[in-house]
Write an enzyme that holds these catalytic residues in place. Structure first.
Site: not given
Ligand code: ADP
Ligand code: ADP
Ligand code: ZN
Length: 214
Positions: A13, A88, A127, A161, A172
């Protein structure tokens, strides 16, 4: 244009939202980033959220909706927003509908990124990001062209992170399946849902998202 990017942790994302900010001039509204900034700043909300995030659980709807409402009051969002990691839960989706209404904004599309769970653990565990500009990288799928140097800004400092470890990813993913995945049906019902295959390479996914939004 206002767009939601929906998908499990590690789906890509943030990576794709960043492309959309560059290509379409949209503002990325990542609740994860906003909560991490609040935690780093040591605000009361930030510290409360940090404990929940480190355990891989969802921060309360009340806190998250408050953070989004405040962000939507800033004038830059008028050029269009990509919601990354929000909503979410069903309550957050309903609150977003109300907030957009109140603030005179329209939701144009919801892009759902489909990725199998077994791929996500690898994506999240590998990541890392540039500490200076936030560019995202991966140990195997997206390494900097020159090891240890950010492609985007030349910085040599990177960060990982605290919650990007295999155990927390499980929590998660559970939260995703229990609370977030049902939103796919919610948005299908509005006719705004576009589904893309998030298992393809980064560039291919970017092309599919742009096609879906055209
Ligand atoms: P990822 O896409 O890898 O799950 P985010 O950066 O979006 O990571 O979220 C990291 C953490 O922040 C989540 O595991 C949750 O604890 C919190 N968080 C982020 N967005 C939300 C949301 N919309 N509602 C509840 N918790 C959230
Ligand atoms: P999210 O925001 O949904 O948690 P990220 O954009 O941070 O996810 O991507 C998670 C990890 O996977 C990062 O290290 C990113 O570089 C890698 N990544 C993202 N998209 C792809 C893909 N299509 N194929 C392989 N690796 C990816
Ligand atoms: Zn950088």
């Amino acid at each position: 244009m206002n767009v939601i990017i929906l998908g499990p942790p590690g789906a890509g994302k943030g990576t794709q939202a960043r492309f959309l900010t560059e290509k379409m001039g949209l503002i990325q509204l990542s609740t994860g980033d906003l909560l991490r900034s609040a935690a780093a700043a040591g605000t009361e909300i930030g510290l409360r959220a940090k404990a929940v995030m480190d355990a891989g659980n969802l921060v309360s709807d009340e806190i998250v909706i408050g953070v989004v409402s405040d962000r939507l009051d800033q004038p830059d969002v008028r050029s269009g927003v990509i919601f990354d990691g929000f909503p979410r839960t069903a309550a957050q989706a309903v609150a977003l509908d109300r907030l957009m209404d109140e603030k005179g904004l329209t939701l144009d599309a919801v892009v759902s990124m489909d990725v199998d769970d077994d791929l996500l653990v690898d994506r999240v565990s590998g990541r890392f990001t540039c500490a200076a500009c936030g560019e995202g990288y991966h140990d195997t799928h997206k390494r900097p062209a020159k090891d240890g140097v950010c492609d985007n800004c030349g910085s040599t400092e990177f960060k990982r992170r605290a919650d990007d470890n295999a155990e927390t990813v499980r929590a998660r993913l559970n939260a995703y399946h229990a609370d977030t995945a049902p939103l796919i049906d919610y948005y299908r019902g509005t006719g705004k849902l576009k589904t893309v295959d998030g298992m393809a390479g980064i560039e291919e996914v970017a092309v599919a998202i742009r096609a879906a939004l055209d």
